[in-house]
Design a protein around this motif. Structure first.
Motif, PDB file in Angstrom:
ATOM      1  N   SER A   1       0.835  -1.210   0.000  1.00 27.68           N
ATOM      2  CA  SER A   1       0.000   0.000   0.000  1.00 27.68           C
ATOM      3  C   SER A   1       0.863   1.251   0.000  1.00 27.68           C
ATOM      4  CB  SER A   1      -0.915   0.005   1.229  1.00 27.68           C
ATOM      5  OG  SER A   1      -1.768  -1.121   1.234  1.00 27.68           O
ATOM      6  N   MET A   2       1.939   1.221   0.780  1.00 30.79           N
ATOM      7  CA  MET A   2       2.843   2.357   0.853  1.00 30.79           C
ATOM      8  C   MET A   2       3.529   2.601  -0.494  1.00 30.79           C
ATOM      9  SD  MET A   2       5.789   2.920   3.733  1.00 30.79           S
ATOM     10  CE  MET A   2       6.889   1.676   3.017  1.00 30.79           C
ATOM     11  N   ALA A   3       3.937   1.512  -1.147  1.00 30.15           N
ATOM     12  CA  ALA A   3       4.567   1.637  -2.468  1.00 30.15           C
ATOM     13  C   ALA A   3       3.581   2.171  -3.494  1.00 30.15           C
ATOM     14  CB  ALA A   3       5.118   0.285  -2.905  1.00 30.15           C
ATOM     15  N   ALA A   4       2.323   1.713  -3.421  1.00 28.13           N
ATOM     16  CA  ALA A   4       1.294   2.213  -4.341  1.00 28.13           C
ATOM     17  C   ALA A   4       1.043   3.699  -4.117  1.00 28.13           C
ATOM     18  CB  ALA A   4       0.000   1.423  -4.165  1.00 28.13           C
ATOM     19  N   ALA A   5       0.975   4.101  -2.839  1.00 26.87           N
ATOM     20  CA  ALA A   5       0.789   5.515  -2.519  1.00 26.87           C
ATOM     21  C   ALA A   5       1.984   6.336  -3.000  1.00 26.87           C
ATOM     22  CB  ALA A   5       0.593   5.700  -1.021  1.00 26.87           C
ATOM     23  N   ALA A   6       3.188   5.768  -2.867  1.00 29.57           N
ATOM     24  CA  ALA A   6       4.394   6.455  -3.339  1.00 29.57           C
ATOM     25  C   ALA A   6       4.352   6.652  -4.852  1.00 29.57           C
ATOM     26  CB  ALA A   6       5.635   5.655  -2.938  1.00 29.57           C
ATOM     27  N   LEU A   7       3.872   5.646  -5.567  1.00 27.22           N
ATOM     28  CA  LEU A   7       3.756   5.751  -7.025  1.00 27.22           C
ATOM     29  C   LEU A   7       2.771   6.842  -7.420  1.00 27.22           C
ATOM     30  CD1 LEU A   7       4.424   4.623  -9.857  1.00 27.22           C
ATOM     31  CD2 LEU A   7       2.538   2.994  -9.539  1.00 27.22           C
ATOM     32  N   VAL A   8       1.631   6.875  -6.747  1.00 26.64           N
ATOM     33  CA  VAL A   8       0.627   7.909  -7.018  1.00 26.64           C
ATOM     34  C   VAL A   8       1.210   9.297  -6.758  1.00 26.64           C
ATOM     35  CG1 VAL A   8      -1.582   8.869  -6.240  1.00 26.64           C
ATOM     36  CG2 VAL A   8      -1.340   6.401  -6.585  1.00 26.64           C
ATOM     37  N   PHE A   9       1.956   9.420  -5.674  1.00 26.84           N
ATOM     38  CA  PHE A   9       2.563  10.715  -5.336  1.00 26.84           C
ATOM     39  C   PHE A   9       3.597  11.129  -6.384  1.00 26.84           C
ATOM     40  CE2 PHE A   9       6.243  12.812  -3.245  1.00 26.84           C
ATOM     41  CZ  PHE A   9       5.657  14.049  -3.028  1.00 26.84           C
ATOM     42  N   MET A  10       4.430  10.186  -6.801  1.00 23.64           N
ATOM     43  CA  MET A  10       5.496  10.514  -7.746  1.00 23.64           C
ATOM     44  C   MET A  10       4.943  10.833  -9.137  1.00 23.64           C
ATOM     45  SD  MET A  10       8.485  10.433  -6.213  1.00 23.64           S
ATOM     46  CE  MET A  10       9.774  10.013  -7.386  1.00 23.64           C
ATOM     47  N   VAL A  11       3.894  10.139  -9.549  1.00 21.05           N
ATOM     48  CA  VAL A  11       3.365  10.318 -10.903  1.00 21.05           C
ATOM     49  C   VAL A  11       2.365  11.466 -10.971  1.00 21.05           C
ATOM     50  CG1 VAL A  11       2.053   9.233 -12.761  1.00 21.05           C
ATOM     51  CG2 VAL A  11       3.753   7.903 -11.491  1.00 21.05           C
ATOM     52  N   TRP A  12       1.409  11.500 -10.036  1.00 23.22           N
ATOM     53  CA  TRP A  12       0.329  12.494 -10.100  1.00 23.22           C
ATOM     54  C   TRP A  12       0.467  13.630  -9.085  1.00 23.22           C
ATOM     55  CZ3 TRP A  12      -1.002   7.190 -10.731  1.00 23.22           C
ATOM     56  CH2 TRP A  12      -1.431   6.860 -12.015  1.00 23.22           C
ATOM     57  N   LYS A  13       1.508  13.572  -8.241  1.00 22.44           N
ATOM     58  CA  LYS A  13       1.781  14.642  -7.276  1.00 22.44           C
ATOM     59  C   LYS A  13       0.613  14.892  -6.316  1.00 22.44           C
ATOM     60  CE  LYS A  13       5.550  15.205  -9.622  1.00 22.44           C
ATOM     61  NZ  LYS A  13       6.808  14.596  -9.138  1.00 22.44           N
ATOM     62  N   ILE A  14      -0.073  13.828  -5.939  1.00 16.92           N
ATOM     63  CA  ILE A  14      -1.204  13.954  -5.016  1.00 16.92           C
ATOM     64  C   ILE A  14      -0.677  13.924  -3.577  1.00 16.92           C
ATOM     65  CG2 ILE A  14      -3.333  12.879  -4.200  1.00 16.92           C
ATOM     66  CD1 ILE A  14      -3.810  11.887  -7.028  1.00 16.92           C
ATOM     67  N   LYS A  15      -0.880  15.017  -2.860  1.00 14.96           N
ATOM     68  CA  LYS A  15      -0.292  15.162  -1.529  1.00 14.96           C
ATOM     69  C   LYS A  15      -0.845  14.141  -0.534  1.00 14.96           C
ATOM     70  CE  LYS A  15      -1.402  19.489  -1.184  1.00 14.96           C
ATOM     71  NZ  LYS A  15      -1.558  20.854  -0.586  1.00 14.96           N
ATOM     72  N   ILE A  16      -2.134  13.821  -0.653  1.00 14.71           N
ATOM     73  CA  ILE A  16      -2.740  12.868   0.280  1.00 14.71           C
ATOM     74  C   ILE A  16      -2.030  11.518   0.208  1.00 14.71           C
ATOM     75  CG2 ILE A  16      -4.805  11.433   0.621  1.00 14.71           C
ATOM     76  CD1 ILE A  16      -5.030  14.056   1.980  1.00 14.71           C
ATOM     77  N   ALA A  17      -1.604  11.115  -0.981  1.00 19.50           N
ATOM     78  CA  ALA A  17      -0.910   9.844  -1.138  1.00 19.50           C
ATOM     79  C   ALA A  17       0.394   9.843  -0.333  1.00 19.50           C
ATOM     80  CB  ALA A  17      -0.627   9.570  -2.613  1.00 19.50           C
ATOM     81  N   ASP A  18       1.116  10.957  -0.388  1.00 17.98           N
ATOM     82  CA  ASP A  18       2.357  11.050   0.388  1.00 17.98           C
ATOM     83  C   ASP A  18       2.075  11.066   1.882  1.00 17.98           C
ATOM     84  OD1 ASP A  18       5.252  11.432   0.650  1.00 17.98           O
ATOM     85  OD2 ASP A  18       4.725  13.446   1.326  1.00 17.98           O
ATOM     86  N   MET A  19       1.019  11.740   2.286  1.00 17.12           N
ATOM     87  CA  MET A  19       0.648  11.769   3.700  1.00 17.12           C
ATOM     88  C   MET A  19       0.305  10.365   4.196  1.00 17.12           C
ATOM     89  SD  MET A  19      -1.733  15.178   3.922  1.00 17.12           S
ATOM     90  CE  MET A  19      -1.287  16.693   3.079  1.00 17.12           C
ATOM     91  N   ALA A  20      -0.465   9.637   3.379  1.00 19.88           N
ATOM     92  CA  ALA A  20      -0.840   8.271   3.765  1.00 19.88           C
ATOM     93  C   ALA A  20       0.390   7.378   3.849  1.00 19.88           C
ATOM     94  CB  ALA A  20      -1.845   7.705   2.765  1.00 19.88           C
ATOM     95  N   ALA A  21       1.289   7.502   2.871  1.00 23.03           N
ATOM     96  CA  ALA A  21       2.515   6.704   2.897  1.00 23.03           C
ATOM     97  C   ALA A  21       3.345   7.022   4.128  1.00 23.03           C
ATOM     98  CB  ALA A  21       3.324   6.959   1.627  1.00 23.03           C
ATOM     99  N   THR A  22       3.356   8.283   4.518  1.00 24.83           N
ATOM    100  CA  THR A  22       4.121   8.705   5.700  1.00 24.83           C
ATOM    101  C   THR A  22       3.622   8.022   6.960  1.00 24.83           C
ATOM    102  OG1 THR A  22       4.559  10.874   4.704  1.00 24.83           O
ATOM    103  CG2 THR A  22       4.814  10.689   7.084  1.00 24.83           C
ATOM    104  N   VAL A  23       2.310   7.971   7.134  1.00 22.47           N
ATOM    105  CA  VAL A  23       1.766   7.421   8.379  1.00 22.47           C
ATOM    106  C   VAL A  23       1.714   5.891   8.373  1.00 22.47           C
ATOM    107  CG1 VAL A  23       0.402   9.515   8.703  1.00 22.47           C
ATOM    108  CG2 VAL A  23      -0.654   7.540   7.618  1.00 22.47           C
ATOM    109  N   MET A  24       1.787   5.288   7.176  1.00 23.48           N
ATOM    110  CA  MET A  24       1.764   3.829   7.100  1.00 23.48           C
ATOM    111  C   MET A  24       3.068   3.204   7.584  1.00 23.48           C
ATOM    112  SD  MET A  24       0.037   2.985   3.410  1.00 23.48           S
ATOM    113  CE  MET A  24      -1.528   3.669   2.896  1.00 23.48           C
ATOM    114  N   ALA A  25       4.189   3.861   7.318  1.00 21.86           N
ATOM    115  CA  ALA A  25       5.494   3.258   7.563  1.00 21.86           C
ATOM    116  C   ALA A  25       5.715   2.827   9.022  1.00 21.86           C
ATOM    117  CB  ALA A  25       6.599   4.197   7.102  1.00 21.86           C
ATOM    118  N   PRO A  26       5.430   3.669  10.027  1.00 24.70           N
ATOM    119  CA  PRO A  26       5.661   3.223  11.413  1.00 24.70           C
ATOM    120  C   PRO A  26       4.831   2.000  11.799  1.00 24.70           C
ATOM    121  CG  PRO A  26       5.448   5.600  11.318  1.00 24.70           C
ATOM    122  CD  PRO A  26       5.049   5.088   9.971  1.00 24.70           C
ATOM    123  N   LEU A  27       3.556   1.964  11.379  1.00 25.69           N
ATOM    124  CA  LEU A  27       2.720   0.797  11.692  1.00 25.69           C
ATOM    125  C   LEU A  27       3.260  -0.438  10.986  1.00 25.69           C
ATOM    126  CD1 LEU A  27       0.247  -0.479  12.995  1.00 25.69           C
ATOM    127  CD2 LEU A  27      -1.097   0.214  10.998  1.00 25.69           C
ATOM    128  N   GLY A  28       3.724  -0.279   9.744  1.00 26.58           N
ATOM    129  CA  GLY A  28       4.305  -1.403   9.022  1.00 26.58           C
ATOM    130  C   GLY A  28       5.521  -1.953   9.731  1.00 26.58           C
TER     131      GLY A  28
END
Length: 246
Positions: free
Chosen positions: A73-100
């Motif tokens: 999920s984090m990698a998918a969110a990272a891809l969305v952020f890198m390709v479409w520059k959607i900030k929410i995707a980066d925010m979600a990826a940020t908060v997923m990492a510690p729980l992972g």
């Protein structure tokens, strides 16, 4: 359909909608985990070979499943952020990492505890165990990269690249028991075949897995909302929320 998906990319829309969904996921997750824990620990029969020591499966398997799913999920969110520059995707990826990282540690630790009565040792350089340890290092690397740059955007891009590259470890984890000689048992659940355990043992396990996933969604929604407020603190709609709260 695309309009609805695009709306979730808006911090204001996401904050509003996630606030409505979050209580439902918390309620369902707590209910499922409570039922699964009680059923698995008190009512499921003991394993004919491992006895009661097998019951750690009700924590170990959900944690291992969730750890891998979080990284994907984090990698998918990272891809969305890198390709479409959607900030929410980066925010979600940020908060997923510690729980992972926590779920990966729980999977490794519970597996080590399980390994003592089963294998006679806390740790073996088994293909599955080693690839899970690498997953923990990947999570920690993503977290460290985000804090290693003075620019948040640079840290986000570096962490996103590592997440997208590191996702190759997930199929290695999954198929390690098939590709190499390993002490780790094959998967408990398979799409192409029925479970290898009786229903009174795998049903509570399935309930626990679903409970863990609902917990992940609820926690991600909650922490993403907090991340939105932190990053969008200067936006008018956030200021209005703060005024309303006071």
């Amino acid at each position: 359909m695309w309009t609805f998906i695009h709306k979730w990319g808006s911090p204001k829309w996401f904050y509003s909608m996630s606030g409505k969904l979050q209580p439902w996921f918390w309620t369902v997750s707590l209910l499922l985990i409570a039922v699964g824990t009680l059923w698995g620990l008190a009512f499921a029969p003991a394993d004919y070979q491992q006895g009661n020591s097998f019951r750690i499966i009700y924590v170990h398997v959900p944690a291992a499943f969730l750890a891998q799913s979080i990284f994907v999920s984090m990698a998918a969110a990272a891809l969305v952020f890198m390709v479409w520059k959607i900030k929410i995707a980066d925010m979600a990826a940020t908060v997923m990492a510690p729980l992972g990282a926590v779920m990966t540690f729980v999977a490794l630790f519970s597996g080590a505890v399980w390994g003592v009565p089963t294998w006679g040792t806390w740790w073996m350089w088994d293909a599955r165990l080693t690839s899970m340890l690498i997953l923990l290092f990947l999570f920690l690397g993503v977290i460290a990269l985000r804090g290693a740059f003075t620019s948040r955007d640079s840290g986000s891009r570096a962490a996103s690249v590592l997440a997208m590259v590191g996702v190759i470890n997930i199929p290695i984890i999954k198929y390690s028991v098939d590709w190499w000689f390993t002490l780790h048992q094959p998967a408990t659940f398979r799409v192409t075949s029925s479970p290898t355990m009786p229903a009174e043992m795998w049903l509570p396990l399935l309930i626990m897995v679903l409970g863990f996933y609902c917990f992940f969604i609820a926690l991600t929604l909650m922490r993403t909302r907090s991340e939105i407020l932190r990053r969008e603190a200067n936006k008018r709609w956030v200021m209005d929320l703060i005024k309303e709260a006071h």
